[in-house]
Design a protein around this motif. Sequence first.
Motif, PDB file in Angstrom:
ATOM      1  N   PRO A 131      37.504   0.315 -56.834  1.00 58.54           N
ATOM      2  CA  PRO A 131      36.756   1.591 -56.697  1.00 58.54           C
ATOM      3  C   PRO A 131      35.843   1.669 -55.188  1.00 58.54           C
ATOM      4  O   PRO A 131      35.426   0.527 -54.855  1.00 58.54           O
ATOM      5  N   SER A 132      35.521   2.870 -54.883  1.00 60.09           N
ATOM      6  CA  SER A 132      34.549   2.813 -53.687  1.00 60.09           C
ATOM      7  C   SER A 132      34.385   4.197 -53.453  1.00 60.09           C
ATOM      8  O   SER A 132      35.067   5.100 -53.823  1.00 60.09           O
ATOM      9  N   THR A 133      32.999   4.407 -53.131  1.00 57.57           N
ATOM     10  CA  THR A 133      32.542   5.628 -52.668  1.00 57.57           C
ATOM     11  C   THR A 133      32.459   5.767 -51.247  1.00 57.57           C
ATOM     12  O   THR A 133      33.089   6.638 -50.338  1.00 57.57           O
ATOM     13  N   ARG A 134      31.523   4.831 -50.665  1.00 60.24           N
ATOM     14  CA  ARG A 134      31.412   4.877 -49.437  1.00 60.24           C
ATOM     15  C   ARG A 134      32.538   4.868 -48.178  1.00 60.24           C
ATOM     16  O   ARG A 134      32.764   5.677 -47.399  1.00 60.24           O
ATOM     17  N   THR A 135      33.159   3.585 -48.565  1.00 62.31           N
ATOM     18  CA  THR A 135      34.288   3.237 -47.336  1.00 62.31           C
ATOM     19  C   THR A 135      35.353   4.283 -47.475  1.00 62.31           C
ATOM     20  O   THR A 135      35.845   4.783 -46.507  1.00 62.31           O
ATOM     21  N   ARG A 193      41.741  -1.311 -49.330  1.00 61.57           N
ATOM     22  CA  ARG A 193      40.867  -2.176 -50.376  1.00 61.57           C
ATOM     23  C   ARG A 193      41.577  -2.900 -51.516  1.00 61.57           C
ATOM     24  O   ARG A 193      42.415  -2.008 -52.284  1.00 61.57           O
ATOM     25  N   HIS A 253      34.960  -7.632 -45.078  1.00 62.69           N
ATOM     26  CA  HIS A 253      34.601  -6.411 -45.239  1.00 62.69           C
ATOM     27  C   HIS A 253      34.312  -5.988 -43.767  1.00 62.69           C
ATOM     28  O   HIS A 253      33.043  -5.511 -43.548  1.00 62.69           O
ATOM     29  N   GLN A 300      32.383  -2.560 -42.652  1.00 61.91           N
ATOM     30  CA  GLN A 300      31.020  -2.649 -43.172  1.00 61.91           C
ATOM     31  C   GLN A 300      30.128  -3.120 -42.036  1.00 61.91           C
ATOM     32  O   GLN A 300      28.931  -3.048 -41.736  1.00 61.91           O
ATOM     33  N   PRO A 339      24.387  -2.587 -48.184  1.00 65.22           N
ATOM     34  CA  PRO A 339      25.651  -2.221 -48.028  1.00 65.22           C
ATOM     35  C   PRO A 339      26.017  -0.808 -49.069  1.00 65.22           C
ATOM     36  O   PRO A 339      26.744  -0.017 -48.829  1.00 65.22           O
ATOM     37  N   GLY A 340      25.238  -0.930 -50.051  1.00 68.47           N
ATOM     38  CA  GLY A 340      25.423   0.044 -51.186  1.00 68.47           C
ATOM     39  C   GLY A 340      26.774  -0.425 -52.020  1.00 68.47           C
ATOM     40  O   GLY A 340      27.755  -1.179 -51.488  1.00 68.47           O
ATOM     41  N   PRO A 341      26.923  -0.175 -53.150  1.00 74.69           N
ATOM     42  CA  PRO A 341      25.728   0.667 -54.053  1.00 74.69           C
ATOM     43  C   PRO A 341      24.900  -0.235 -54.342  1.00 74.69           C
ATOM     44  O   PRO A 341      25.169  -1.496 -54.723  1.00 74.69           O
TER      45      PRO A 341
END
Length: 306
Positions: free
Chosen positions: A54-58, A107, A135, A138, A260-262
Amino acid sequence: MLSKKSILDADSLSLEDIKLILSNADSFLEISRRDVKKVPTLRGKTVINMFFEPSTRTRTSFEIAAKRLSADIINFSPLTSSLKKGESIIDTLKTILSMKVDLIVIRHSDSGTVKMVDRFVDIPVINAGDGKYQHPTQALLDLYTIKKRFGKFEGLKVDIVGDFLDSRVARSDMNLFEKMGMDVTIVSPTMFLPEDFSGMKVKHCIDDVIEDADIVYMLRMQFERQDRKFYPSVMEYNRFLTMNMDRLGKMKPGSIVMHPGPVNRGIEITDEVMDTSGELAEKIVIEEQVTFGVAVRMAILYLILG
Ligand code: CP
C-alpha cells in the motif's frame, strides 16, 4: 543526466547526482505552482507504477509527477493482475517489457526485490520503497525540504527518532544526511536498533536532544513489519519518544519537525501537535514534504527519461 540508469538506494547516489536532482526540483516546483501544471517534456514516454504494497504519497506523487511532464503512466495493480493466477514476477515483467514501457517505479514488501527487477530489465527502475531496505526518493524529498527551509545542509543538527530496525526511510535518510555534511544523532531504544549501529551517536530519549535540534525527524512505527510486541507500551513510547506540545515548545526558533507519513497519531506525534495552529505550526513540515515530493520526482523522471 544522472550517472546511473536506475535509482535503487541512497548509498549509490553520488553527490553530483543529488545536487543535480535538488537544483532541477526548483524549476519543477515552479510548474506545480502554475495555473496550468503541465509541460510537454516527457510526451511519448510511458511509466509504469508497480506497487506491491500500500501507498498513498509515493504512488500518487509519481503519478502526478509523470502526468505534469506529459508522460503516460499506468498503475499496475498486483491484486487484479495475473499474479493472482500464479504468474511469476519475472513473467509479469517480461509481459510489461513487451509493451515497451520506458521506466518502472516499484514498491515491494521484500528487501532486495527492486534490485532483482533492475538486474532483469534493461530500462530504468526507481525504488519506491522495498521492505526494510531503502526508500531513496523519500530521502531526496526530505533533503529538498531541508534545503528550502535552511538554504544549506552543512552542520545542521538532525535527530532521527524511532524504529531503526524496520525503517527503510531511516536507512536512506541517514546516508543522504551524512553525505550532505549534517550532524546526525539517532534517538531510539536499544530494542529498535540493529547491531551495526555501534559507530553512531545514539540517545534514548527525545528530551536529550530537543532543545539543540535543527531538525527532529520522526520515523513511523512500522507495525506491518514488526514481528514482536510493541515497545513496551504506547505509554512508554510517549514518555521517551513522542513529539508532544511540551517538546515542540522547547524547540529553538527556525527548527522543524519532519515525518515521512503516514503518521500514527498518538504514537510518533500527538493529535495536538498534528492539529496545532499559530506560530508553532510553522515547525511541522509534513505537508511541505509531500508538496516537494512531486517536484523532486518530476526532476528524477526528467533527468532519467528527458
Ligand atoms: N512516505 C511514504 O512512503 O508514504 P506512502 O507509504 O503513503 O507512500
